[in-house]
Design a protein around this motif. Structure first.
Motif, PDB file in Angstrom:
ATOM      1  N   ASN A  73       0.860  -1.177   0.000  1.00  0.00           N
ATOM      2  CA  ASN A  73       0.000   0.000   0.000  1.00  0.00           C
ATOM      3  C   ASN A  73       0.896   1.227   0.000  1.00  0.00           C
ATOM      4  O   ASN A  73       1.659   1.454   0.950  1.00  0.00           O
ATOM      5  CB  ASN A  73      -0.909  -0.003   1.227  1.00  0.00           C
ATOM      6  N   ALA A  74       0.830   2.014  -1.060  1.00  0.00           N
ATOM      7  CA  ALA A  74       1.716   3.175  -1.198  1.00  0.00           C
ATOM      8  C   ALA A  74       1.583   4.138  -0.026  1.00  0.00           C
ATOM      9  O   ALA A  74       2.559   4.805   0.348  1.00  0.00           O
ATOM     10  CB  ALA A  74       1.427   3.898  -2.515  1.00  0.00           C
ATOM     11  N   ALA A  75       0.397   4.230   0.564  1.00  0.00           N
ATOM     12  CA  ALA A  75       0.200   5.139   1.698  1.00  0.00           C
ATOM     13  C   ALA A  75       1.126   4.794   2.854  1.00  0.00           C
ATOM     14  O   ALA A  75       1.526   5.680   3.627  1.00  0.00           O
ATOM     15  CB  ALA A  75      -1.253   5.102   2.161  1.00  0.00           C
ATOM     16  N   ASN A  76       1.488   3.529   2.988  1.00  0.00           N
ATOM     17  CA  ASN A  76       2.356   3.101   4.084  1.00  0.00           C
ATOM     18  C   ASN A  76       3.819   3.478   3.860  1.00  0.00           C
ATOM     19  O   ASN A  76       4.661   3.220   4.729  1.00  0.00           O
ATOM     20  CB  ASN A  76       2.249   1.591   4.286  1.00  0.00           C
ATOM     21  N   PHE A  77       4.113   4.091   2.702  1.00  0.00           N
ATOM     22  CA  PHE A  77       5.469   4.532   2.397  1.00  0.00           C
ATOM     23  C   PHE A  77       5.516   6.036   2.115  1.00  0.00           C
ATOM     24  O   PHE A  77       6.445   6.521   1.472  1.00  0.00           O
ATOM     25  CB  PHE A  77       6.026   3.738   1.214  1.00  0.00           C
ATOM     26  N   GLY A  78       4.520   6.767   2.608  1.00  0.00           N
ATOM     27  CA  GLY A  78       4.540   8.220   2.522  1.00  0.00           C
ATOM     28  C   GLY A  78       3.867   8.812   1.305  1.00  0.00           C
ATOM     29  O   GLY A  78       3.925  10.030   1.099  1.00  0.00           O
ATOM     30  N   VAL A  79       3.222   7.991   0.493  1.00  0.00           N
ATOM     31  CA  VAL A  79       2.488   8.481  -0.681  1.00  0.00           C
ATOM     32  C   VAL A  79       1.093   8.912  -0.227  1.00  0.00           C
ATOM     33  O   VAL A  79       0.416   8.153   0.475  1.00  0.00           O
ATOM     34  CB  VAL A  79       2.394   7.388  -1.760  1.00  0.00           C
ATOM     35  N   PRO A  80       0.620  10.100  -0.593  1.00  0.00           N
ATOM     36  CA  PRO A  80      -0.700  10.559  -0.144  1.00  0.00           C
ATOM     37  C   PRO A  80      -1.850   9.922  -0.933  1.00  0.00           C
ATOM     38  O   PRO A  80      -2.729  10.600  -1.451  1.00  0.00           O
ATOM     39  CB  PRO A  80      -0.628  12.073  -0.362  1.00  0.00           C
ATOM     40  N   GLN A  81      -1.836   8.604  -1.009  1.00  0.00           N
ATOM     41  CA  GLN A  81      -2.810   7.870  -1.808  1.00  0.00           C
ATOM     42  C   GLN A  81      -2.830   6.411  -1.340  1.00  0.00           C
ATOM     43  O   GLN A  81      -1.765   5.801  -1.156  1.00  0.00           O
ATOM     44  CB  GLN A  81      -2.405   7.929  -3.293  1.00  0.00           C
ATOM     45  N   ARG A  82      -4.026   5.878  -1.137  1.00  0.00           N
ATOM     46  CA  ARG A  82      -4.148   4.458  -0.787  1.00  0.00           C
ATOM     47  C   ARG A  82      -4.145   3.650  -2.080  1.00  0.00           C
ATOM     48  O   ARG A  82      -5.190   3.386  -2.662  1.00  0.00           O
ATOM     49  CB  ARG A  82      -5.425   4.218   0.016  1.00  0.00           C
ATOM     50  N   ARG A  83      -2.976   3.284  -2.495  1.00  0.00           N
ATOM     51  CA  ARG A  83      -2.788   2.608  -3.783  1.00  0.00           C
ATOM     52  C   ARG A  83      -2.072   1.286  -3.527  1.00  0.00           C
ATOM     53  O   ARG A  83      -0.916   1.268  -3.107  1.00  0.00           O
ATOM     54  CB  ARG A  83      -1.972   3.487  -4.727  1.00  0.00           C
ATOM     55  N   GLU A  84      -2.737   0.189  -3.793  1.00  0.00           N
ATOM     56  CA  GLU A  84      -2.168  -1.125  -3.544  1.00  0.00           C
ATOM     57  C   GLU A  84      -1.721  -1.758  -4.856  1.00  0.00           C
ATOM     58  O   GLU A  84      -2.495  -1.825  -5.812  1.00  0.00           O
ATOM     59  CB  GLU A  84      -3.168  -2.026  -2.829  1.00  0.00           C
ATOM     60  N   ARG A  85      -0.475  -2.213  -4.881  1.00  0.00           N
ATOM     61  CA  ARG A  85       0.089  -2.882  -6.055  1.00  0.00           C
ATOM     62  C   ARG A  85       0.812  -4.136  -5.599  1.00  0.00           C
ATOM     63  O   ARG A  85       1.399  -4.176  -4.515  1.00  0.00           O
ATOM     64  CB  ARG A  85       1.085  -1.969  -6.787  1.00  0.00           C
ATOM     65  N   VAL A  86       0.764  -5.170  -6.443  1.00  0.00           N
ATOM     66  CA  VAL A  86       1.546  -6.360  -6.151  1.00  0.00           C
ATOM     67  C   VAL A  86       2.920  -6.185  -6.800  1.00  0.00           C
ATOM     68  O   VAL A  86       3.030  -5.772  -7.955  1.00  0.00           O
ATOM     69  CB  VAL A  86       0.851  -7.641  -6.643  1.00  0.00           C
ATOM     70  N   VAL A  87       3.963  -6.433  -6.016  1.00  0.00           N
ATOM     71  CA  VAL A  87       5.331  -6.222  -6.473  1.00  0.00           C
ATOM     72  C   VAL A  87       6.088  -7.549  -6.434  1.00  0.00           C
ATOM     73  O   VAL A  87       6.051  -8.271  -5.426  1.00  0.00           O
ATOM     74  CB  VAL A  87       6.054  -5.181  -5.595  1.00  0.00           C
ATOM     75  N   PHE A  88       6.750  -7.872  -7.547  1.00  0.00           N
ATOM     76  CA  PHE A  88       7.603  -9.054  -7.659  1.00  0.00           C
ATOM     77  C   PHE A  88       9.060  -8.579  -7.635  1.00  0.00           C
ATOM     78  O   PHE A  88       9.454  -7.762  -8.473  1.00  0.00           O
ATOM     79  CB  PHE A  88       7.370  -9.787  -8.978  1.00  0.00           C
ATOM     80  N   VAL A  89       9.834  -9.086  -6.711  1.00  0.00           N
ATOM     81  CA  VAL A  89      11.264  -8.771  -6.661  1.00  0.00           C
ATOM     82  C   VAL A  89      12.033 -10.087  -6.731  1.00  0.00           C
ATOM     83  O   VAL A  89      11.748 -11.023  -5.979  1.00  0.00           O
ATOM     84  CB  VAL A  89      11.642  -8.010  -5.378  1.00  0.00           C
ATOM     85  N   GLY A  90      12.991 -10.157  -7.644  1.00  0.00           N
ATOM     86  CA  GLY A  90      13.817 -11.348  -7.775  1.00  0.00           C
ATOM     87  C   GLY A  90      15.288 -10.992  -7.756  1.00  0.00           C
ATOM     88  O   GLY A  90      15.703  -9.994  -8.351  1.00  0.00           O
ATOM     89  N   LEU A  91      16.080 -11.791  -7.063  1.00  0.00           N
ATOM     90  CA  LEU A  91      17.534 -11.626  -7.031  1.00  0.00           C
ATOM     91  C   LEU A  91      18.169 -12.928  -7.505  1.00  0.00           C
ATOM     92  O   LEU A  91      17.757 -14.015  -7.082  1.00  0.00           O
ATOM     93  CB  LEU A  91      18.007 -11.262  -5.630  1.00  0.00           C
ATOM     94  N   ARG A  92      19.141 -12.788  -8.374  1.00  0.00           N
ATOM     95  CA  ARG A  92      19.749 -13.970  -8.988  1.00  0.00           C
ATOM     96  C   ARG A  92      20.367 -14.868  -7.916  1.00  0.00           C
ATOM     97  O   ARG A  92      21.047 -14.400  -7.004  1.00  0.00           O
ATOM     98  CB  ARG A  92      20.802 -13.545 -10.010  1.00  0.00           C
ATOM     99  N   ASP A  93      20.119 -16.161  -8.057  1.00  0.00           N
ATOM    100  CA  ASP A  93      20.463 -17.122  -7.017  1.00  0.00           C
ATOM    101  C   ASP A  93      21.959 -17.143  -6.697  1.00  0.00           C
ATOM    102  O   ASP A  93      22.359 -17.284  -5.536  1.00  0.00           O
ATOM    103  CB  ASP A  93      19.999 -18.520  -7.456  1.00  0.00           C
ATOM    104  N   ASP A  94      22.809 -16.975  -7.720  1.00  0.00           N
ATOM    105  CA  ASP A  94      24.252 -17.083  -7.496  1.00  0.00           C
ATOM    106  C   ASP A  94      24.811 -15.940  -6.654  1.00  0.00           C
ATOM    107  O   ASP A  94      25.932 -16.015  -6.151  1.00  0.00           O
ATOM    108  CB  ASP A  94      25.002 -17.154  -8.835  1.00  0.00           C
TER     109      ASP A  94
END
Length: 386
Positions: A180-201
Motif C-alpha cells: 500500500n503506497a500510503a504506508n510509504f509516505g504516498v498521499p494515496q491508498r494505492r495497492e500494487r503487487v510487487v515481484f522482486v527477484g535476485l539472482r540465485d548465485d
C-alpha cells in the motif's frame, strides 16, 4: 548501477528507481503519449531522466541478449489481462499479456535483479493459478513454454522443475507482496503487487522494506497532534467517520510510524483553481476541469485522508477517485498537477496530452516514492553483494 525499464508509462517507476541509484540504459514504451511525456521531460532537463534512451515501440521486437552481464536490474509494469484458465490456451502467445516478454528480457539479459509490479487484482483467488504461473516463470526463466504446450501443461512442468531441487540453470529467488503506497509516505491508498527477484548465485538475503507511515499515525495526529493547527484549520466541523473515531479512541500511545499523508498535505500550497480566472503562472498542468458530480460509487477522495486509488478511467472518463471531496460535501476533479502530487511526481514534470489522456497516464503510473523505497532496499543489497 545500469538497468532497463520496460513498459515505462509516464516514468514513475523508472524515476523512483533512478533516485534509488539505478540508471536506465534503455527505456521501452509503446504508447505515443507516454513517449511524448518521457522525451519532453528528458529534453527539459529532468535530472532523473537525463540519460534515458527512450525506445518508442513494441517490446516484442527488442532483443535483450546484448545486455547480458551488463545489468544490475530490469524493471517495469507489464500490461496484464489474465488469459482464460480453461482449454488449451497458449499463455505465452496471448497478446494481452506482457509478462512473457518481461520474463524473456530477464532470460536474455540475466540481470542481477528485477522489480515488476502489477495491479492488486492479480492476487485474487480467481487468478491464483495465473499468479503462481507468473511467479514460477520469474523464478525459472529458462523453462520456456513449448510451441504446442498449453499454459497449464507449462505450469505443471514448472512445478516439477521447482520441486526437483535442480538449480543449475538461471534461477532467481523471488518474493512478492501487496504494498500500500500510503504506508510509504504516498498521499494515496494505492495497492500494487510487487515481484522482486535476485539472482540465485548472488546468495543475497532480502525482504521488503519496513513500512514508514500508518493510519494509526494519522488518527493520532488528527486527534491528539497538530494536524489541524499545521494546516491552520479549525478542528470544529471536521468530520471523521464513526469507525475512525472508534479506532482513534483505542490508540493510547503515540505510534512509532509517521502519519499517513493526506490530500490536504499534498496539495495545500497549490493555487485554488476555482478562485482564478485561468491557469496560474508557473504551475504546470494545473487547470480547472468542470463536470465533477457525486453519486453512489462516485464520491471522490476526502481532503483529510490519503486519496483513493487514482484510476486511468473508462472510455476517457476518470472515475470518482479522481475527484476531491471537501468537508462541506462539494466535489471537483483533481487537476493534473494535483494528481501528479498524489503520485509523488516532481512539480517540474510536464505531462503531455489532454486532461483525460494525462489522467490516464497518471492512473496507470507507479508512485515515485514507492518505487524509490523498494529500489533503495534492492540497491543496498546488491551493493553489499558486489
Amino acid at each position: 548501477m545500469n538497468s532497463i525499464e520496460l513498459f515505462a508509462g509516464a516514468g514513475g517507476l523508472g524515476m523512483g528507481l533512478h533516485q534509488a541509484g539505478f540508471h536506465p540504459v534503455r527505456v521501452v514504451e509503446w504508447d505515443r503519449y507516454c513517449c511524448d511525456t518521457l522525451t519532453e521531460n528528458k529534453r527539459r532537463g529532468i535530472k532523473a531522466m537525463a540519460g534515458w534512451n527512450v525506445t518508442h515501440g513494441d517490446v516484442r521486437a527488442v532483443d535483450f541478449s546484448s545486455y547480458e552481464g551488463k545489468l544490475q536490474l530490469i524493471s517495469g509494469g507489464p500490461p496484464c489481462q489474465p488469459f482464460s484458465l480453461g482449454g488449451k490456451h497458449r499463455a505465452h502467445d496471448d497478446v494481452r499479456d506482457m509478462f512473457p516478454q518481461a520474463i524473456r528480457a530477464v532470460r536474455q539479459a540475466r540481470p542481477k535483479a528485477f522489480i515488476f509490479e502489477n495491479v492488486k487484482g492479480l492476487t485474487r483467488a480467481s487468478f491464483r493459478n495465473y499468479y503462481e504461473y507468473v511467479r514460477l516463470q520469474l523464478e525459472h526463466p529458462t523453462i520456456v513454454a513449448r510451441p504446442d504446450e498449453s499454459w497449464n501443461e507449462h505450469l505443471a512442468r514448472l512445478e516439477g522443475h521447482h520441486t526437483s531441487g535442480s538449480r543449475t540453470d538461471l534461477h532467481y529467488r523471488v518474493v512478492t507482496r501487496v504494498l500500500n503506497a500510503a504506508n510509504f509516505g504516498v498521499p494515496q491508498r494505492r495497492e500494487r503487487v510487487v515481484f522482486v527477484g535476485l539472482r540465485d548465485d548472488l546468495n543475497v538475503t532480502w525482504s521488503f522494506p519496513t513500512e514508514t507511515h500508518s493510519l494509526e499515525g494519522l488518527l493520532w495526529d488528527q486527534t491528539y497532534g497538530n494536524y489541524w493547527d499545521r494546516h491552520r484549520v479549525s478542528r470544529r466541523g471536521q468530520l471523521m467517520s464513526p469507525r475512525a473515531i472508534d479506532r482513534a479512541k483505542r490508540i493510547h500511545i503515540k505510534p512509532d510510524s509517521l502519519p499517513w499523508r493526506t490530500v490536504r498535505d499534498a496539495i495545500h500550497d497549490l493555487p485554488d483553481l476555482e478562485s482564478l480566472d485561468g491557469p496560474p503562472a508557473g504551475v504546470l498542468n494545473h487547470r480547472f476541469q468542470p463536470g465533477a458530480r457525486s453519486y453512489p460509487g462516485h464520491t471522490g477522495s476526502p481532503l483529510d485522508e490519503p486519496a483513493k486509488t487514482l484510476k486511468a478511467g473508462v472510455h476517457g472518463v476518470p472515475g470518482g477517485e479522481n475527484m476531491l471531496a471537501r468537508p462541506d460535501g462539494s466535489v471537483r476533479y483533481f487537476s493534473v498537477r494535483e494528481s501528479a502530487r498524489l503520485q509523488t511526481f516532481p512539480d517540474n514534470f510536464l505531462f503531455h496530452g489532454s486532461w483525460s489522456e494525462t489522467m490516464r497516464q497518471l492512473g496507470n503510473a507507479v508512485p515515485v516514492m514507492l518505487a524509490q523505497a523498494v529500489g533503495e532496499s534492492v540497491a543496498k543489497h546488491l551493493t553489499a553483494a558486489a
